[in-house]
Write an enzyme that holds these catalytic residues in place. Sequence first.
Site, PDB file in Angstrom:
ATOM      1  N   GLY A  57       0.840  -1.198   0.000  1.00 13.41           N
ATOM      2  CA  GLY A  57       0.000   0.000   0.000  1.00 13.41           C
ATOM      3  C   GLY A  57       0.869   1.239   0.000  1.00 13.41           C
ATOM      4  O   GLY A  57       2.062   1.171   0.292  1.00 13.41           O
ATOM      5  N   CYS A  84       5.198  -6.220   1.637  1.00 17.76           N
ATOM      6  CA  CYS A  84       5.540  -4.799   1.591  1.00 17.76           C
ATOM      7  C   CYS A  84       4.839  -4.023   2.719  1.00 17.76           C
ATOM      8  O   CYS A  84       5.151  -4.259   3.877  1.00 17.76           O
ATOM      9  CB  CYS A  84       5.235  -4.225   0.212  1.00 17.76           C
ATOM     10  N   TYR A  85       3.872  -3.141   2.437  1.00 13.82           N
ATOM     11  CA  TYR A  85       3.199  -2.443   3.539  1.00 13.82           C
ATOM     12  C   TYR A  85       2.593  -3.442   4.514  1.00 13.82           C
ATOM     13  O   TYR A  85       2.595  -3.231   5.738  1.00 13.82           O
ATOM     14  CB  TYR A  85       2.093  -1.511   2.998  1.00 13.82           C
ATOM     15  N   HIS A 173       8.074  -8.189  -3.537  1.00  8.02           N
ATOM     16  CA  HIS A 173       6.773  -8.539  -4.126  1.00  8.02           C
ATOM     17  C   HIS A 173       6.822  -9.902  -4.830  1.00  8.02           C
ATOM     18  O   HIS A 173       7.303  -9.988  -5.958  1.00  8.02           O
ATOM     19  CB  HIS A 173       6.355  -7.457  -5.128  1.00  8.02           C
ATOM     20  N   GLU A 175       4.364 -11.398  -6.108  1.00  2.98           N
ATOM     21  CA  GLU A 175       3.307 -11.476  -7.131  1.00  2.98           C
ATOM     22  C   GLU A 175       3.762 -10.998  -8.503  1.00  2.98           C
ATOM     23  O   GLU A 175       3.106 -11.260  -9.494  1.00  2.98           O
ATOM     24  CB  GLU A 175       2.057 -10.707  -6.671  1.00  2.98           C
ATOM     25  N   SER A 227     -24.171  -6.167 -25.285  1.00  8.45           N
ATOM     26  CA  SER A 227     -23.469  -5.064 -25.949  1.00  8.45           C
ATOM     27  C   SER A 227     -22.519  -5.562 -27.025  1.00  8.45           C
ATOM     28  O   SER A 227     -21.960  -4.777 -27.774  1.00  8.45           O
ATOM     29  CB  SER A 227     -22.674  -4.270 -24.911  1.00  8.45           C
ATOM     30  N   ASP A 231     -17.947  -9.198 -21.565  1.00  5.45           N
ATOM     31  CA  ASP A 231     -18.661  -9.485 -20.314  1.00  5.45           C
ATOM     32  C   ASP A 231     -20.138  -9.819 -20.550  1.00  5.45           C
ATOM     33  O   ASP A 231     -20.643 -10.812 -20.027  1.00  5.45           O
ATOM     34  CB  ASP A 231     -18.542  -8.300 -19.345  1.00  5.45           C
ATOM     35  N   LYS A 374     -11.189 -10.738 -15.471  1.00  9.50           N
ATOM     36  CA  LYS A 374     -11.382 -10.753 -16.933  1.00  9.50           C
ATOM     37  C   LYS A 374     -10.822 -12.020 -17.578  1.00  9.50           C
ATOM     38  O   LYS A 374     -11.451 -12.596 -18.470  1.00  9.50           O
ATOM     39  CB  LYS A 374     -10.694  -9.519 -17.519  1.00  9.50           C
TER      40      LYS A 374
END
Length: 518
Positions: A57, A84-85, A173, A175, A227, A231, A374
């Site tokens: 963060g 991290c944070y 990190h 990730e 649309s 999605d 997604k």
Amino acid sequence: MSPKDNRILVLDFGSQYTQLIARRVRENEVYSEILPWDIGEDRIKECNPKGIILSGGPESVTKSFTPRIPQICFDMEVPLLGICYGMQTLAEQCSGIVSASDAKEFGEAKLKIEQASKLFEGIDGSNLIDIWMSHGDKVTSMPKDFILIGSTESAPIAAIQHNTKDIFALQFHPEVTHTSIGPAIFTNFLFKICGCNKDWKIEDLITRKVEEIREQVGSNNVLLGLSGGVDSSVTAMLLQKAIGKQLYCMFIDNGLLRKNEVNQVKEIFEEKFDLNLKVVDASNIFLRHLKGVTDPEQKRKIIGRTFIDVFDNESLDLNCEIDFLAQGTIYPDVIESSVSESKEARIIKSHHNVGGLPQEMRMELVEPLRNLFKDEVRKVGKELDLPSELLNRHPFPGPGLGVRILGELTQDRLDALREADAIFIEELIAADFYDKVSQAFCVYLPVKSVGVVGDERRYADVIGIRAVETVDFMTAHWADLPYSFLSKVSSRIVNEIESISRVVYDISNKPPATIEWE
Ligand code: XMP
């Protein structure tokens, strides 16, 4: 203690990587949920996770009134992993010392493994390991009952773990892909430390979603605004599988769509998948409402409002009782709303996605993609046989070509832009560049510039070409397409579209420019 659900809670402290952490968990076929750090203890308890990851963060624990780990996270006695944070506040809350530093460390670093740890199992610690850091503050004095398991040159306390409990923390990190041991850290934490099972698989997920939809909807009818985007298309396919002809889809042609879009939607959903599909040609209504309007925000508002009016009117003409409204809301939309309000909230996607309808129509919502990222939505779509051209399409804004014509929208301008855009996209696909760029399109610039056709001078408008590369659409880099390619696109546009005399390529990054021109 009650058995834990097979899921990981990612407690969000505002890092740009929070969603990436949650996706890394899901890539390991374990469900993850993101909640803001100040969500309230009940909601965390309800989540009932097998482990908690504390994200990074932007704040500093050295300042007062900055985020802290809620006590409930410790009380639940599940494994914790601070990043991290997340590490800094964990250390501070366990009597360690965190010091602010003016020098920020950003980029690659080398980790030395100081001691064997369950978190590092299977990792060869005999050499220094490539990791990725991004921090200002760092832990400078060990928290009580913790031991050091890893260090770097600039952060001597870079990885720690509790003496007796499954609590771990990393300054770097895991990730991001630059951290070579990231995947091993995640599998160790998920399977060896938290005892998770792999049960988040796309096929099982579809079966579960189908059951959930049937349970929610029963024998009632559902209306979906299709649309043509990923999605809403995947939502349609899931609902079709679950309730077949109880699903009614409505596709509104607002006159601001790309070339052939209406036909493609008909071909796929009506002909191939036999959906109840109502295609409404409302292009004249939209164009009438937009006449003389030049302000971009005004245009967006008018397009959104007209969409709701048309959708509302047309749904009254469906000749059947509609009890549910389906929406293609996906997980990042839900996170965005829960983060901004710090409590779970539903958001109604604006523009194309029937913004504002539910209250007015008093219908219950069906949102089967609500907890999917997604890439998971695309996998579900693939599994349900949606064509890859549709699933891998670049994003297209709800207001469509309405925000890609600067100034007033007229039929002639729309026709020219549609043609130019189709040429550009066709050439991108032919040259195998389409999937290499994240978004590509043309814009119509109503600026008269001179051109020569035969012996005659002609004053005509300009087409701008835009192609960008981006991961999250928050920042973007213009795509470095070859001159020979751009030259071909430009020649085709000026030769094939009479009202255009000049083509320019947009080489602006975001920031400061946005991706769209309006
Ligand atoms: P910008 O232009 O803000 O765009 O850099 C970021 C992404 O959002 C899309 N975009 C929109 N999508 N309604 C939408 O549904 C809009 O009004 C809108 N404006 C921008 C844009 O295409 C890009 O993918």
